[in-house]
Each structure stands twice: as structure tokens, then as C-alpha cells.
Scaffold this active site. Structure first.
Site, PDB file in Angstrom:
ATOM      1  CG  HIS A 150      -3.080 -14.287   7.342  1.00  0.00           C
ATOM      2  ND1 HIS A 150      -1.983 -14.851   7.963  1.00  0.00           N
ATOM      3  CD2 HIS A 150      -3.313 -15.031   6.217  1.00  0.00           C
ATOM      4  CE1 HIS A 150      -1.567 -15.885   7.252  1.00  0.00           C
ATOM      5  NE2 HIS A 150      -2.354 -16.022   6.204  1.00  0.00           N
ATOM      6  NE  ARG A 182      20.160  14.987  -2.047  1.00  0.00           N
ATOM      7  CZ  ARG A 182      20.070  14.245  -0.946  1.00  0.00           C
ATOM      8  NH1 ARG A 182      20.201  12.931  -1.011  1.00  0.00           N
ATOM      9  NH2 ARG A 182      19.851  14.819   0.230  1.00  0.00           N
ATOM     10  NE  ARG A 198       3.279 -10.398   0.820  1.00  0.00           N
ATOM     11  CZ  ARG A 198       3.607  -9.836  -0.340  1.00  0.00           C
ATOM     12  NH1 ARG A 198       4.496  -8.849  -0.350  1.00  0.00           N
ATOM     13  NH2 ARG A 198       3.074 -10.232  -1.466  1.00  0.00           N
ATOM     14  N   PRO A 244       0.830  -1.202   0.000  1.00  0.00           N
ATOM     15  CG  PRO A 244      -0.814  -1.593   1.589  1.00  0.00           C
ATOM     16  CD  PRO A 244       0.516  -2.098   1.112  1.00  0.00           C
ATOM     17  CD  GLU A 245       3.477   2.942  -4.180  1.00  0.00           C
ATOM     18  OE1 GLU A 245       3.590   4.147  -4.470  1.00  0.00           O
ATOM     19  OE2 GLU A 245       3.967   2.037  -4.878  1.00  0.00           O
TER      20      GLU A 245
END
Length: 270
Positions: A90, A151, A109, A2-3
Site C-alpha cells: 500500500h 436553510r 483504501r 484525516p481531517e
């Protein structure tokens, strides 16, 4: 994983069920998540949740006694269920509410987290070093340009660094760079101020639209009500190797950067 849009969608989805409601009971079925769920989490019991906020990919539950900190990890999700609904495999913890509903956390997970914070949560070690929110006023082209000087890391890896800006995960980094027409292989320090202005606008546009669409469904993630988001139908380059670019029809190329896959159009992005 999930973002940011998925996490923000989840926060908005559970907020009406939690804000202003009392957490009657905290049921922990599996305390061994990414970090052990602390015994102090029981301090939530009897507390009214005054506010739900988000910092990066963390959801914060604010009460008078402290703040509950939730992270969805790689495959976690939160949904609203009847408190007496039999848990599935879960389903690791429930926040049972005085309303008879429960916020249930599901995570195959177990890479997520449920922590308890007293004091200013933004000073917690997990949050204190995070960069600005991408949809906030603190994130603009001048800021990104200044941070990028000298950078040599690629611009894609640069914008995925949570110390630079939070929540620009792999999906949205690929899409934003395509929208801005920037080659993801370019060194961050070689990108001009003008192009960073364009990139910030692209990041904002992609994330805002993804939130509006309900997040992106990939693998395990579903929205809080169990239905998928649909932003994945709008993806222009992510996971489209070999397919025709929507702009120029040239095949989309896939490479690896920072141990993550990158997709881009070699003609449109330069």
C-alpha cells in the site's frame, strides 16, 4: 478519515523536507487511486518545490512547472523515509528528493489522489467551489449567519458542507457544537447571529488546538513521522455515547444525521 488538522499537521511535517528541495524522481507504484495518477505528474521531476500550501484537505506542492495536488483520502498518510527503503504494501508512490530522502504515500483504501495542475490551482474543479478556510479572516460569524438564512438543514450538516466552510469534519463539528452549546439538530436557519459568532469561535478554537496537538489519531492515520497525534484524548462528546458529560454528568447521546453519527449532550446543548 484525516481531517483538516491532520492534513495541516502533515503539511507542516513534510514542509522542511520538501521546501527548497528538488524532486529528483517520481515513482508511481499504483496509479489507480481515487482518480488515475496522470502521466503528466512526471513534470515534477527536476523541479524545486518553492512552497507547500493547503486548501481544505488538499496539500499543494508549488513549482515553476505547475502544482502537485495531494489528497489523503480515507486512510492515506505521507511520511519521510530513506529513498532506498523497501516499500510496504500500500505504499503507492514516492517523491524521491535530491537529498536522498523520499516523501512516501501510504493508502490501504486508495481513496486518495495525486494530480498535476498547470495554471492557478485554486481554479481547479476540485478547489474552485470550496468555502473559506475556518482559520482565515473570511470565516466569521456574520458570514456563517448570512449563509444559513432560510436553510432547513441541521446546523451540524450545514457546517460540514465544504461549500460553506472547508475542513470542519465530523469529529470537529461535534466538538465545536458542544463547546458552543448548540444542539446539532437545530435548523441552520434558526440559529441566531450571536450564536453563530460563538460557533465560529468554537470551531477556530477546536481546530487550532487540534493542530497544536498534532491531529487526531483514528483508525489508520498517523503523523508523518509514524507517531500518533493525541487530540483524541481531549474529545468531549465524539464517540462517547452513554458516557457522562464532562460538564453536567448527563449521558452523551448518539444519533445519525446525514448518514454520519452525531454525539451531543441534551442538557448542555440547546
Amino acid at each position: 478519515m484525516p481531517e483538516l488538522p491532520e492534513v495541516e499537521t502533515t503539511r507542516r511535517g513534510i514542509e522542511p523536507w520538501l521546501k527548497g528541495h528538488t524532486v529528483a524522481k517520481v515513482n508511481i507504484r499504483q496509479p489507480k487511486l481515487r482518480w488515475p495518477v496522470p502521466d503528466t505528474i512526471t513534470a515534477l521531476e527536476g523541479q524545486v518545490v518553492h512552497e507547500l500550501t493547503r486548501r481544505g484537505k488538499y496539500i499543494l506542492l508549488h513549482t515553476d512547472a505547475g502544482v502537485g495536488l495531494i489528497h489523503l483520502g480515507m486512510s492515506g498518510s505521507l511520511r519521510i523515509v530513506e529513498a532506498d527503503l523497501e516499500p510496504r504494501k500500500h505504499d503507492h508512490f514516492d517523491l524521491v528528493l535530491g537529498s536522498g530522502k523520499a516523501v512516501r504515500y501510504h493508502d490501504p483504501r486508495r481513496f486518495g489522489a495525486f494530480l498535476w495542475v498547470q495554471g492557478d490551482p485554486l481554479q481547479h474543479p476540485l478547489l474552485c467551489d470550496l468555502g473559506p478556510e475556518p482559520l482565515s479572516d473570511a470565516f466569521d460569524g456574520d458570514y456563517l449567519f448570512a449563509q444559513s438564512r432560510k436553510r432547513t438543514v441541521s446546523v451540524k450538516v450545514f457546517i460540514m458542507n465544504a461549500r460553506i466552510v472547508v475542513g470542519v469534519g465530523n469529529i470537529y463539528a461535534n466538538e465545536a457544537l458542544f463547546l458552543a452549546g448548540i444542539d446539532p439538530r437545530c435548523a441552520a436557519g434558526s440559529v441566531s447571529r450571536e450564536r453563530y459568532l460563538q460557533l465560529v469561535q468554537a470551531i477556530r478554537q477546536i481546530l487550532a488546538y487540534a493542530i497544536e496537538c498534532g491531529g487526531t489519531t483514528l483508525r489508520d492515520f498517523v503523523r508523518e513521522d509514524g507517531t500518533p497525534g493525541y487530540f483524541q484524548l481531549e474529545l468531549k462528546v465524539y464517540d462517547r455515547a452513554g458516557q457522562a458529560c464532562a460538564v453536567c454528568q448527563n449521558p452523551i447521546v448518539q444519533i445519525t444525521q446525514g448518514q454520519r453519527s452525531t454525539w451531543f449532550c441534551p442538557l448542555c446543548q440547546h
